[in-house]
Each structure stands twice: as C-alpha cells, then as structure tokens.
Scaffold this active site. Sequence first.
Site, PDB file in Angstrom:
ATOM      1  N   ASP A 113       0.863  -1.170   0.000  1.00 22.21           N
ATOM      2  CA  ASP A 113       0.000   0.000   0.000  1.00 22.21           C
ATOM      3  C   ASP A 113       0.903   1.225   0.000  1.00 22.21           C
ATOM      4  O   ASP A 113       2.052   1.170   0.457  1.00 22.21           O
ATOM      5  CB  ASP A 113      -0.867   0.025   1.264  1.00 22.21           C
ATOM      6  CG  ASP A 113      -1.973  -1.023   1.249  1.00 22.21           C
ATOM      7  OD1 ASP A 113      -1.964  -1.883   0.351  1.00 22.21           O
ATOM      8  OD2 ASP A 113      -2.838  -0.974   2.138  1.00 22.21           O
ATOM      9  N   HIS A 169       5.063  -7.223  -0.553  1.00 22.43           N
ATOM     10  CA  HIS A 169       4.935  -8.501  -1.239  1.00 22.43           C
ATOM     11  C   HIS A 169       5.717  -8.497  -2.555  1.00 22.43           C
ATOM     12  O   HIS A 169       6.083  -7.438  -3.074  1.00 22.43           O
ATOM     13  CB  HIS A 169       3.462  -8.772  -1.543  1.00 22.43           C
ATOM     14  CG  HIS A 169       2.587  -8.806  -0.315  1.00 22.43           C
ATOM     15  ND1 HIS A 169       2.037  -9.962   0.169  1.00 22.43           N
ATOM     16  CD2 HIS A 169       2.172  -7.804   0.513  1.00 22.43           C
ATOM     17  CE1 HIS A 169       1.319  -9.691   1.249  1.00 22.43           C
ATOM     18  NE2 HIS A 169       1.376  -8.386   1.479  1.00 22.43           N
ATOM     19  N   SER A 270       6.728   3.958   6.148  1.00 18.85           N
ATOM     20  CA  SER A 270       7.986   4.394   5.554  1.00 18.85           C
ATOM     21  C   SER A 270       7.831   4.488   4.053  1.00 18.85           C
ATOM     22  O   SER A 270       6.784   4.874   3.557  1.00 18.85           O
ATOM     23  CB  SER A 270       9.129   3.466   5.938  1.00 18.85           C
ATOM     24  OG  SER A 270      10.362   4.087   5.654  1.00 18.85           O
TER      25      SER A 270
END
Length: 302
Positions: A113, A169, A270
């Site tokens: 995300d 991922h 981050s």
Amino acid sequence: MDERHAAPPLDGRSATAGPGWLKRLVAQEDLNFLLTNRVPRIALTRLMGRFARIESPLLTRLSIGIWRMFTPLDLSEARHTRFRSLKDCFTRELKDGARPFDARPEVFASPSDGIVGATGVVERGQVYQAKGFPYSTEELFGPTQDASVFEGGRYVTLRLTSAMYHRFHAPADGTVEHVTYLSGDTWNVNPVALARVERLFCRNERAVVRMRLASGHPVALVPVAAILVASIRLHFLDVLLHLGRRGANEMPCRAPHVKGQEMGWFEHGSTIIVFVPPGFELAEGIAQGVQVRAGQALLKLR
C-alpha cells in the site's frame, strides 16, 4: 548547504506576501518539520521500538486509541483485532483476499500500500525525491552495488503512512538474488522533509533488494526506514534489519517468490522505491499523489 530551512514556494508567491491561508500552511509545514526532524531521531526511534514491543493489552488499546485520534487507522481488514502490543498492530496481517494481486504476466504489481511520490526515468544515474532535489542511484544502492542496469528505466516512490498496511509482497514472479543493508539516519520521509533535506533517501537506513523476474528482467525494491521506524523484516533471510547493523551488510541469497507472496514488513510507515529497467511504463492511473494498494498494477511491460 545540505538542508533548506525555508519552506519552498507553494504557488510562485512569497510566503510573507501571500494570503493568510498560505502563511498558515507554511507555518504548519515548519512546525511539522521541527517536530519530526529537529529532535534526536535515532534515540527516539530506538525508544519507540522498545515501547512498541511492550506486551500489555491495556497499554496497547490506549496507544491505538490515541493513534486513531491523529490518523485514519482502519482495522476492519485486519485478520485479528486484538493485539498484544503496538508492534502487533503496526505489522498486522490482513484477512485472506484483502489484497488480490493483478495476475496478468506483463503487470508489475505494487508491492505495498502507499501514496505515489516522485516517479520518472533514471537519467545519467540521477532520480528525484522531490522537485529540484535529485539524488544518485549509485549513492542510494551503496558502494557495493551496480545500479547502471536501471539507466533509462523507471523508478516509482511509494510512501507508506503510519495507518497503512505495513507488509510488502513480491510484485511479480521471480527470485531475490541479493540484499544489501545500509545503516543510516532516520529522517522523516514525508513531503515536507523531502522538499527540504537533500539526498534524504541516501542518508536513511535502507535495504536494497535485488530481484530477477521470471521474464529475466532485473528489478530492485529499496525499502527506506524513517523516524520511529528502523526495523525491516525479510522473511526469506529470517533476519531483522535494524540500526545496530553498521556498514554495508551483504546478503547473497536465492529466494524464489511468486507474485503476491509476502516478503517482509516495516515496523511502522515508511517508503519503498521501485526500480525497473527500460521496457516498462507506468500502469494506467498511476501518477504522483495517487493512493495505491498492494497488488494493484503499478507498471506494465511494453
């Protein structure tokens, strides 16, 4: 001078001569920069790491309640809603199917995300963290890694806020071949800091994850830590990368991944910078400021 302490012009006008709203906005940016950067960043980051690991249901619920007062934290997709510690909430897993990955073989999916930041083409080894603030891929990747394979290719910056899902991922089928961990500072990576601190990503703690896709294309994911977040977990190395690891730590490996497979996590929000070689273009709808979810098409092979 490495840092620019004055706020950048917002619309071509002087902040002192602008309307009241402009002055207030500049003042807010100054306060944000002061509170998140003019502090002992590394000491606070280590302290936050210890606090986040305290296992106390009452303290955790209180901390999450305070966190929600300042961020749009949404736990409706979380696999579990009871957390032993604040760290458990930061690194929460999601329910099955919450992040479907685009299965098209030509699609390079978003590994996490995030909010799309600076993006563009690597030219003469130079990329940008914000308008007017270039940095070199050579410095970002560290002294042991050759980034020239990405010359003429694209880069995309993904900024994760504290309320977002923090796991990342595999963006496509492929094999992780090497990881370089570089210890560093913990500057905030929000837009205010990126517009004031030169070469910020090259200063902060980071890992360079080199991967070769099933198509044969080399790619790199560069997770960059920030204030209050200086730990990166990589499953395939079974190692926690943190500020105690000085210098350039070289970790060759051979770790096959399928698209969507979890690679690791940050212990707070981050940034991940994605690098691909020539031959890729931005997927439809990807532009600076757009919010994306893990699995969404980020780049496409032409």
